[in-house]
Design a protein around this motif. Structure first.
Motif, PDB file in Angstrom:
ATOM      1  N   MET A   1       0.850  -1.188   0.000  1.00 27.22           N
ATOM      2  CA  MET A   1       0.000   0.000   0.000  1.00 27.22           C
ATOM      3  C   MET A   1       0.892   1.247   0.000  1.00 27.22           C
ATOM      4  N   PRO A   2       0.605   2.195  -0.889  1.00 30.44           N
ATOM      5  CA  PRO A   2       1.453   3.402  -0.918  1.00 30.44           C
ATOM      6  C   PRO A   2       1.264   4.259   0.330  1.00 30.44           C
ATOM      7  N   SER A   3       2.292   4.966   0.665  1.00 31.29           N
ATOM      8  CA  SER A   3       2.227   5.863   1.818  1.00 31.29           C
ATOM      9  C   SER A   3       1.556   7.172   1.411  1.00 31.29           C
ATOM     10  N   TRP A   4       1.159   7.952   2.413  1.00 32.80           N
ATOM     11  CA  TRP A   4       0.579   9.264   2.121  1.00 32.80           C
ATOM     12  C   TRP A   4       1.521  10.134   1.291  1.00 32.80           C
ATOM     13  N   PRO A   5       2.816  10.207   1.631  1.00 33.90           N
ATOM     14  CA  PRO A   5       3.700  11.024   0.780  1.00 33.90           C
ATOM     15  C   PRO A   5       3.728  10.540  -0.674  1.00 33.90           C
ATOM     16  N   GLN A   6       3.716   9.226  -0.891  1.00 31.20           N
ATOM     17  CA  GLN A   6       3.692   8.701  -2.259  1.00 31.20           C
ATOM     18  C   GLN A   6       2.388   9.079  -2.960  1.00 31.20           C
ATOM     19  N   HIS A   7       1.295   8.916  -2.242  1.00 39.64           N
ATOM     20  CA  HIS A   7      -0.016   9.236  -2.817  1.00 39.64           C
ATOM     21  C   HIS A   7      -0.086  10.712  -3.233  1.00 39.64           C
ATOM     22  N   PHE A   8       0.291  11.585  -2.321  1.00 41.73           N
ATOM     23  CA  PHE A   8       0.200  13.011  -2.633  1.00 41.73           C
ATOM     24  C   PHE A   8       1.269  13.466  -3.620  1.00 41.73           C
TER      25      PHE A   8
ATOM     26  N   ILE B   1       5.601  18.463  -0.268  1.00 40.55           N
ATOM     27  CA  ILE B   1       5.072  17.178   0.212  1.00 40.55           C
ATOM     28  C   ILE B   1       6.198  16.281   0.708  1.00 40.55           C
ATOM     29  N   GLN B   2       7.285  16.234  -0.023  1.00 42.32           N
ATOM     30  CA  GLN B   2       8.421  15.389   0.363  1.00 42.32           C
ATOM     31  C   GLN B   2       9.126  15.897   1.616  1.00 42.32           C
ATOM     32  N   SER B   3       8.932  17.152   1.962  1.00 43.83           N
ATOM     33  CA  SER B   3       9.610  17.722   3.135  1.00 43.83           C
ATOM     34  C   SER B   3       8.922  17.380   4.457  1.00 43.83           C
ATOM     35  N   TRP B   4       7.683  16.934   4.417  1.00 38.82           N
ATOM     36  CA  TRP B   4       6.943  16.675   5.643  1.00 38.82           C
ATOM     37  C   TRP B   4       7.280  15.309   6.237  1.00 38.82           C
ATOM     38  N   PRO B   5       7.411  15.249   7.552  1.00 39.12           N
ATOM     39  CA  PRO B   5       7.578  13.935   8.180  1.00 39.12           C
ATOM     40  C   PRO B   5       6.264  13.158   8.065  1.00 39.12           C
ATOM     41  N   LEU B   6       6.363  11.855   8.069  1.00 40.62           N
ATOM     42  CA  LEU B   6       5.199  10.991   7.870  1.00 40.62           C
ATOM     43  C   LEU B   6       4.065  11.297   8.846  1.00 40.62           C
ATOM     44  N   GLU B   7       4.411  11.594  10.096  1.00 41.79           N
ATOM     45  CA  GLU B   7       3.357  11.849  11.095  1.00 41.79           C
ATOM     46  C   GLU B   7       2.543  13.110  10.796  1.00 41.79           C
ATOM     47  N   ARG B   8       3.093  14.008   9.988  1.00 41.09           N
ATOM     48  CA  ARG B   8       2.362  15.234   9.640  1.00 41.09           C
ATOM     49  C   ARG B   8       1.053  14.909   8.931  1.00 41.09           C
TER      50      ARG B   8
ATOM     51  N   PHE C   1      -5.508  16.960   7.942  1.00 41.38           N
ATOM     52  CA  PHE C   1      -4.437  17.363   7.035  1.00 41.38           C
ATOM     53  C   PHE C   1      -4.585  16.709   5.661  1.00 41.38           C
ATOM     54  N   CYS C   2      -4.699  15.380   5.629  1.00 35.65           N
ATOM     55  CA  CYS C   2      -4.755  14.667   4.349  1.00 35.65           C
ATOM     56  C   CYS C   2      -5.994  15.034   3.532  1.00 35.65           C
ATOM     57  N   ALA C   3      -7.133  15.092   4.171  1.00 37.77           N
ATOM     58  CA  ALA C   3      -8.353  15.433   3.437  1.00 37.77           C
ATOM     59  C   ALA C   3      -8.280  16.849   2.872  1.00 37.77           C
ATOM     60  N   THR C   4      -7.678  17.754   3.621  1.00 39.52           N
ATOM     61  CA  THR C   4      -7.564  19.133   3.157  1.00 39.52           C
ATOM     62  C   THR C   4      -6.558  19.236   2.016  1.00 39.52           C
ATOM     63  N   LEU C   5      -5.469  18.485   2.103  1.00 41.66           N
ATOM     64  CA  LEU C   5      -4.511  18.451   1.000  1.00 41.66           C
ATOM     65  C   LEU C   5      -5.156  17.842  -0.243  1.00 41.66           C
ATOM     66  N   ALA C   6      -5.952  16.807  -0.060  1.00 42.24           N
ATOM     67  CA  ALA C   6      -6.683  16.220  -1.190  1.00 42.24           C
ATOM     68  C   ALA C   6      -7.602  17.256  -1.820  1.00 42.24           C
ATOM     69  N   HIS C   7      -8.212  18.098  -0.993  1.00 45.85           N
ATOM     70  CA  HIS C   7      -9.074  19.159  -1.499  1.00 45.85           C
ATOM     71  C   HIS C   7      -8.328  20.065  -2.484  1.00 45.85           C
ATOM     72  N   VAL C   8      -7.086  20.404  -2.161  1.00 44.87           N
ATOM     73  CA  VAL C   8      -6.311  21.303  -3.023  1.00 44.87           C
ATOM     74  C   VAL C   8      -6.224  20.716  -4.433  1.00 44.87           C
ATOM     75  N   PHE C   9      -5.868  19.448  -4.535  1.00 41.97           N
ATOM     76  CA  PHE C   9      -5.717  18.836  -5.846  1.00 41.97           C
ATOM     77  C   PHE C   9      -7.062  18.585  -6.515  1.00 41.97           C
ATOM     78  N   ASN C  10      -8.071  18.236  -5.731  1.00 39.92           N
ATOM     79  CA  ASN C  10      -9.413  18.058  -6.272  1.00 39.92           C
ATOM     80  C   ASN C  10      -9.952  19.381  -6.817  1.00 39.92           C
TER      81      ASN C  10
END
Length: 171
Positions: free
Chosen positions: A1-8, A100-107, A126-135
């Motif tokens: 399963m990809p990580s959040w950093p990979q996904h974003f 995106i690559q600069s953030w630690p995984l826990e962010r 955090f993740c849902a709001t970041l998804a909003h930006v791209f959506n």
């Protein structure tokens, strides 16, 4: 399963890819058609592209990268020059990957705290709001695509799977 950093990171690459393709389709549009009110929420293609510059790069990027909340109008014209606007949109889209690559995984498991356009504090996942930006970018690129079609133009596919297919052919 990809990580959040990979996904974003994938979404950030897609944002650059789709932005470039959309701007290529807009590139030879006559000035009158480019600035004409074609019934989009931000009226014209130019107005919609300026909205993307405001929202994606001058509001959300700053909220995510600096933790501040600029006070801008969502329909502000930050760039009147068409070529400069296109350049700023691509440059802005390219900045997300490194952020995106600069953030630690826990962010990615946290919240984003910011001040809304109405001056109210907000704390969102955090993740849902970041998804909003791209959506949000995908939504407005779709509006511009519809406007181009109504103006009798054709545009290449902008779906994420087409980018992924292109990438898989290169590897």
């Amino acid at each position: 399963m990809p990580s959040w950093p990979q996904h974003f990171s994938t979404l950030a690459r897609y944002n650059v890819w789709a932005t470039r393709r959309l701007l290529a389709a807009v590139g030879d549009l006559p000035e009158e058609a480019y600035r004409r009110d074609v019934g989009l929420f931000f009226k014209s293609i130019h107005g919609t592209l300026n909205h993307l510059l405001v929202g994606e790069h001058h509001l959300w990027f700053v909220r995510f990268s600096e933790g501040t909340s600029p006070r801008l109008s969502l329909d502000a014209e930050l760039e009147s020059d068409r070529q400069k606007l296109e350049q700023r949109l691509v440059e802005g889209a390219e900045r997300w990957q490194a952020l995106i690559q600069s953030w630690p995984l826990e962010r990615f498991d946290g919240e984003l705290s910011y001040i809304t356009m109405r001056g109210q504090p907000a704390n969102l996942p955090f993740c849902a709001t970041l998804a909003h930006v791209f959506n949000h970018g995908t939504h407005h690129r779709g509006q511009v695509t519809a406007a181009l079609t109504a103006l009798g133009r054709t545009i290449t596919e902008l779906d994420l799977v087409y980018m992924l297919q292109e990438e898989s052919k290169r590897s």
